[in-house]
Structures are given as structure tokens and as C-alpha cells.
Design an enzyme around this catalytic site. Structure first.
Site, PDB file in Angstrom:
ATOM      1  N   CYS A 303       0.879  -1.177   0.000  1.00 57.26           N
ATOM      2  CA  CYS A 303       0.000   0.000   0.000  1.00 57.26           C
ATOM      3  C   CYS A 303       0.913   1.223   0.000  1.00 57.26           C
ATOM      4  O   CYS A 303       1.106   1.871   1.030  1.00 57.26           O
ATOM      5  CB  CYS A 303      -0.919  -0.002   1.210  1.00 57.26           C
ATOM      6  SG  CYS A 303      -1.939  -1.489   1.349  1.00 57.26           S
ATOM      7  N   ALA A 304       1.487   1.522  -1.157  1.00 57.03           N
ATOM      8  CA  ALA A 304       2.662   2.379  -1.217  1.00 57.03           C
ATOM      9  C   ALA A 304       2.385   3.871  -1.217  1.00 57.03           C
ATOM     10  O   ALA A 304       3.254   4.649  -0.811  1.00 57.03           O
ATOM     11  CB  ALA A 304       3.488   2.028  -2.455  1.00 57.03           C
ATOM     12  N   ALA A 305       1.235   4.301  -1.717  1.00 58.57           N
ATOM     13  CA  ALA A 305       0.986   5.740  -1.856  1.00 58.57           C
ATOM     14  C   ALA A 305       1.050   6.435  -0.499  1.00 58.57           C
ATOM     15  O   ALA A 305       0.619   5.866   0.508  1.00 58.57           O
ATOM     16  CB  ALA A 305      -0.369   5.974  -2.506  1.00 58.57           C
ATOM     17  N   GLY A 307       4.183   7.209  -1.356  1.00 57.41           N
ATOM     18  CA  GLY A 307       5.529   6.835  -1.774  1.00 57.41           C
ATOM     19  C   GLY A 307       6.636   7.204  -0.811  1.00 57.41           C
ATOM     20  O   GLY A 307       7.815   6.997  -1.119  1.00 57.41           O
ATOM     21  N   GLY A 308       6.305   7.722   0.359  1.00 61.13           N
ATOM     22  CA  GLY A 308       7.329   8.117   1.319  1.00 61.13           C
ATOM     23  C   GLY A 308       8.176   6.946   1.784  1.00 61.13           C
ATOM     24  O   GLY A 308       9.414   6.991   1.731  1.00 61.13           O
ATOM     25  N   CYS A 510      -0.729   3.671  11.479  1.00 65.62           N
ATOM     26  CA  CYS A 510      -0.631   4.962  12.172  1.00 65.62           C
ATOM     27  C   CYS A 510      -1.852   5.165  13.052  1.00 65.62           C
ATOM     28  O   CYS A 510      -2.511   6.205  12.995  1.00 65.62           O
ATOM     29  CB  CYS A 510      -0.477   6.112  11.167  1.00 65.62           C
ATOM     30  SG  CYS A 510      -1.804   6.214   9.944  1.00 65.62           S
TER      31      CYS A 510
END
Length: 595
Positions: A303-305, A307-308, A510
Site C-alpha cells: 500500500c505504497a501511496a 511513496g514516502g 498509524c
């Protein structure tokens, strides 16, 4: 670096120290004109968290969540620059004179955690007491903003037009205004809402009284402010208007109010040193280190977005290896591509794919044959959607042309139907959409074979109840929190299939919700006997929660960690001295899987 590129940042810094310098000897203000939010929770959720943390601890967590961290965390792109070079660039735009003017030259510091010296901390300050004029007798002109806008302002942003909900009458360009926030209130059918129509006029008084300076008395009028009490304790600062009242509600974009005094002063890094630095929370940076990526490995970020973490992993690998970055949103995948290009990273391949469908079905995988069009204009580029870009940049119709995969088969293509032809003609009239613009295509993957990756990062979509500052949390119920947990378990099941034996899975969220953190760990260890918790490095967070919790009057028991497991996970407490967001990290070692 562009000249003046850091002006928003340094203007904020100068304002920060100017505010600190002028805080002394100010008169005591009306308590209403202050910042003292009380985070509202669903009553059942609050009861659940009190069971998990205790009354006092949860009270501290709630208070901390309503305030931003006292510093900003910057990750330096070591493929392009160094910490020292970035600090020098920040200071060279007159920052040092601003800092030394108040006797503080340690505004920017390097992280002291071993291996993280490329992480910089930029100090903020707050909460500050702000004078809003003689508020008791002459209420200031006001601008009321949405909660999300206010949360951004508390992190250093300005007030932009879409965030303005209401303001006082007769507000003109250049006026000094007080900025407050409208937080959701309980309504009918257990629903929450603001209840304020955009464009509402704020009167500024509870009783509808206005102070007459000449007569030195209050004059009553029949226009009491219905939102007077709702703004109590929710003033986030003062600013200067860039638009009149009429302009704020007519324009679709732009800065409505430039903040000059803030309750919390944090620098803005918008458009500053793009490609060299990235603003990122410390626990997110720790997560990339915990994954411990090695050069040459194949890694999946499920779940990359935006991209941090993906780019942080790539930098740790020195851009040597392969990182597959997935997200189900087309536009978010484009954002990952843009960030990777901005940072000069080439090892990231983004795909549009739902994490719940990560494992390919029936041993089918997509063939990435390059598409091209027959008889296309010389030098033209084609995206095989019925649009071609000619050498001069014009989009020309190819509706009657044949499109085929580049597999050396002249007759293997297909002709466009009349319906597709009409659709392409309409697209030409309306202009290409974002997904069909040149350079705006993303690959759509059908999934990956089991055991395809050395390491998998699952930074799962969650309730986000650890993000700061947070001014409202009432929308989450115990039921919705449990749904988040079920969704994450399904994603984790996919991750387990995709990692090879001997590989690593890192799971992170988070949120402060144990049902999405410790309960997921319990599920993973009980379901997959070949998984075990692995030590984490660096480990600066606190221990996990041990035990269980009964829900719905004992109908359901939620199991957490067992004794001895709590020190193998990291829980970042927003009320701790680290002053981070609420965050959770678990690392799993994958042994030989059962056949």
C-alpha cells in the site's frame, strides 16, 4: 536550488521568533479566544481505549493528539545530497541571522539515532498565547475554517480558499482576522456534522451586542451569533486576508488568509529543495529501517501511496534492486511515479493493484507487451486508447487504425468498434483525461506468484487515530474499528503468500487502536505457525499491549500480545517524550512454509 525557493519556510521561521519575542507582558485574554480543544470520541470507543490504556494515560493521549509535534522531521535524499549540504542550503537564505538574533542557533539538528544521521529535526514552538484585540468589548473580525484546513494550518500551512466556511461581514483585503475552526458536533441519528452553511456571516458575540466606542456602552441588536459557543477554545491564530469576503466565496483556489501569528509555529517546506528532502514522520522512517532492505533484493510495498516509505526503502538500497509499489488508485500511483522521478530513483516500479488481489489467480500473470499502432504518424507516440500524439504535440484521432500488441504478429490486433470510435471522438473534444495523458499511464497488474518477494512491507490502511493534530475522532465506532481489523487481516493473508521462505514481513499502522495492532499480531502468530516476531533495529518505540479486552459486554474477546512478545514490537505513543504521531510496527520472520 532556486533563488527564493525557501521563502515560505523562512518567513515562518522569522514569524516564529517574532512571536516568541513579543509574548511577554501581554494582557490576559478572554478564555474563549484560546486554543484548548477537547477531542471528542464515540462513547463506546472511549470506553474501549480506557480499558486498554487506563483513564489517565488515555487522557494524555487525547490531549497530545489535538496538538502537533513540536518539531518537523526531514529525510534527506542521500542519493542527491547530504545532511550537511541541506543544512547549509537552509541556513544560507538568511536563516542564521534570524536564529542568532534571538540567541538560538540549534534550530536544525541531526537525528542522534545510529544510522539516521540523514534525518533532520527542525524545531517548532507552541502553544503560544495570542492577543486578539480587546475581544471582550470589540470582537475581532473572524474567519472560520473547516477542521481539515485547521489541522493543516496547525502543521504550518496557510488558509486556502476551499477551507473557509464563514467569516465576519465587511472583511476586505489586508484586514487582520482571527482564525478559528469548526469541529463536527453530534446531530440526529448518531451522526456528526458541522451544521454551518458555507458563506455564513459571523457576528462575533453571543448576545448580539456591539460595543459603541463613542458612547462607551453596549448596543444590542437582533443578530446573535449561533456559532459563538462552538468556537470557544478553538482559535488557531491570526492572519492577514489576501481576499475580501466576497472573493473568498467566489474564488475556487488561492490563499485566503496568510497566517502571521500561530498558536503552534512549525515551518512549511512546501516546494523547498524538492528532490533533496522529504517531510516524513519519524516512525515512518524507522519502519523502512526495520524492513532492513538489502541491495539486489526484490521488495513489495503493498500500500505504497504516496511513496514516502517506498522511496526511503529505495534510498537504503542505494537504488539497487527492485521495488514493486502497489496502490489501487490510478492517481496515487502517478504520485508515486512523480516522487520517484523527482528523487532520481529508478528501482521503483509502481502498479495499480488492489492489495487484496496481490496474489495472481489461476497462475495467470499479465503480459506487459508494448502496444503500438499501425500506420501511426512518423515520430508519433500512441497509448492505444484511440489517441496519438503527433510530433508537434497535437492529439490526432486514430479511431480507424489498427492497434496490436508488439509480438511480431501482423494479424494479431483488433479493430475499434463504432462505440469506441465515438468515445474517442468525444475524448478529443473534451481533451485527454489524466489517465490518458502522455506520460500518465500506469501498468495494471493481475497479481504476483506466491513467494515472489524477499521482503514485504504492509503499511496497512487503518483508522489513522494516531495522526496529529487531530481535532475530531467521533466518526469511529467499535464496529468500524473491528472492520478495519478484518480488512487488514485479509491484506496480511496476501502478504504471507507473497513472501518467500526466509523472508521478512513488516506490518505497520498509524493508529492507537490495539485491534489493528496487537490483535493483528496475535492473529498472524496463531494462524501461521511458520511466522515469528523478529527483533527490530532501531528500536526507540515503547512496548506493545499484553493481555486481552472484552467487547460488547463480553460477547467478543480481543486477544493481544502474550508476555515476552511486547518488547519485539514498537508502539509509538503520541503522549511520550518522543512527541511523534501514534504508530505501530511489527516485524515477522518467515520460516519454511508448510506444503
Amino acid at each position: 536550488m532556486k533563488k527564493g525557493g525557501g521563502r515560505p519556510f523562512f518567513k515562518t521561521i522569522r514569524t516564529l521568533f517574532s512571536t516568541l519575542h513579543n509574548q511577554t507582558n501581554k494582557p490576559k485574554m478572554d478564555e474563549r479566544y484560546s486554543y484548548n480543544p477537547k477531542l471528542k470520541w464515540n462513547s463506546k470507543v472511549e470506553e474501549y481505549f480506557i480499558k486498554a490504556y487506563g483513564v489517565d494515560h488515555f487522557s494524555k493521549i487525547s490531549k497530545a493528539l489535538a496538538r502537533p509535534s513540536c518539531y518537523s522531521c526531514i529525510r534527506v535524499n542521500t542519493l542527491k545530497s547530504t545532511s550537511d549540504a541541506v543544512i547549509e542550503k537552509l541556513l544560507e537564505i538568511e536563516l542564521r541571522s534570524a536564529v542568532l538574533g534571538y540567541g538560538q542557533d540549534n534550530l536544525i539538528t541531526k537525528c542522534q539515532i545510529p544510522g539516521l544521521d540523514y534525518v533532520l529535526f527542525v524545531k517548532g514552538s507552541g502553544p503560544h498565547t495570542i492577543t486578539y484585540g480587546d475581544a471582550a468589548s470589540t470582537p475581532p473580525k473572524e474567519v472560520l475554517v473547516s477542521r481539515k484546513c485547521a489541522e493543516a494550518v496547525l502543521r504550518g500551512a496557510q488558509v486556502f480558499v476551499p477551507g473557509v466556511l464563514a467569516c465576519s461581514a465587511h472583511v476586505e483585503i489586508g484586514d487582520r482576522v482571527s482564525v478559528s475552526v469548526a469541529v463536527e458536533q453530534p446531530g440526529s441519528e448518531n451522526k456528526w456534522g458541522v451544521g454551518i452553511t458555507r458563506g455564513t456571516i459571523l457576528q462575533g458575540t453571543l448576545t448580539g451586542k456591539k460595543y459603541n466606542v463613542a458612547l462607551r456602552t453596549d448596543i444590542a441588536f437582533n443578530m446573535p451569533d449561533p456559532y459563538y459557543s462552538e468556537r470557544s477554545g478553538l482559535y488557531i491564530g491570526q492572519g492577514t486576508t489576501h481576499m475580501s469576503r466576497a472573493g473568498m466565496f467566489r474564488a475556487s483556489e488561492g490563499i485566503a488568509v496568510e497566517m502571521t501569528e500561530r498558536v503552534f509555529d512549525l515551518p512549511s517546506f512546501h516546494s523547498l529543495l524538492e528532490g533533496e528532502i522529504f517531510l516524513q514522520n519519524l516512525p515512518s522512517i524507522i519502519t523502512a529501517h526495520v524492513l532492513d532492505p538489502q541491495q539486489g533484493e526484490r521488495i513489495l510495498d503493498m500500500c505504497a501511496a504516496p511513496g514516502g516509505k517506498t522511496t526511503a526503502i529505495a534510498i537504503l538500497m542505494r537504488d539497487k534492486g527492485e521495488i514493486i509499489a502497489m496502490d489501487r488508485s490510478h492517481n496515487k500511483v502517478l504520485d508515486i511515479k512523480k516522487l520517484a522521478a523527482e528523487m532520481g530513483i529508478s528501482c521503483i516500479t509502481p502498479y495499480r493493484l488492489d492489495a487484496l488481489k496481490s496474489v495472481c489467480q489461476n497462475n495467470e500473470s499479465i503480459e506487459f507487451a508494448t502496444q503500438h499502432c499501425v500506420k501511426e504518424p512518423v515520430g508519433a507516440k500512441c497509448d492505444c486508447t484511440g489517441l496519438c500524439e503527433s510530433p508537434n504535440g497535437d492529439m490526432t484521432s486514430i479511431a480507424t487504425k489498427k492497434c496490436q500488441p508488439d509480438v511480431g504478429n501482423e494479424g494479431g490486433g483488433k479493430y475499434l468498434s463504432k462505440a469506441e470510435t465515438r468515445k474517442n471522438i468525444r475524448r478529443l473534444k473534451n481533451g485527454p483525461g489524466r489517465s490518458h495523458s502522455v506520460g500518465g499511464r500506469v501498468e495494471k497488474e493481475k497479481g504476483f506468484f506466491p513467494g515472489s518477494f524477499d521482503r514485504v512491507l504492509l503499511d496497512a490502511p487503518c483508522s489513522a487515530l494516531g495522526l496529529r493534530p487531530r481535532l475530531f475522532a467521533g466518526e469511529e465506532s467499535v464496529e468500524s474499528l473491528r472492520k478495519h481489523g478484518k480488512y487488514q487481516r485479509k491484506m496480511f493473508d496476501q502478504a504471507v503468500q507473497l513472501v518467500r521462505p526466509g523472508g521478512i514481513i513488516v506490518y505497520s499502522t498509524c493508529t492507537i487502536n490495539p485491534g489493528e495492532n496487537e490483535a493483528l499480531v496475535r492473529y498472524a502468530l496463531d494462524t501461521y505457525k511458520f511466522l515469528s516476531l523478529a527483533p527490530q533495529n532501531p528500536r526507540i518505540g515503547g512496548p506493545g499491549l499484553v493481555g486481552h479486552c472484552e467487547l460488547f459486554d463480553g460477547e467478543i474477546t480481543e486477544e493481544w500480545l502474550r508476555p515476552g512478545e511486547e518488547e519485539l514490537v514498537q508502539r509509538f505513543d503520541p503522549s511520550s517524550s518522543l512527541d511523534t504521531i501514534g504508530f505501530f510496527i511489527a516485524k515477522f520472520k518467515v520460516a519454511q512454509k508448510d506444503s
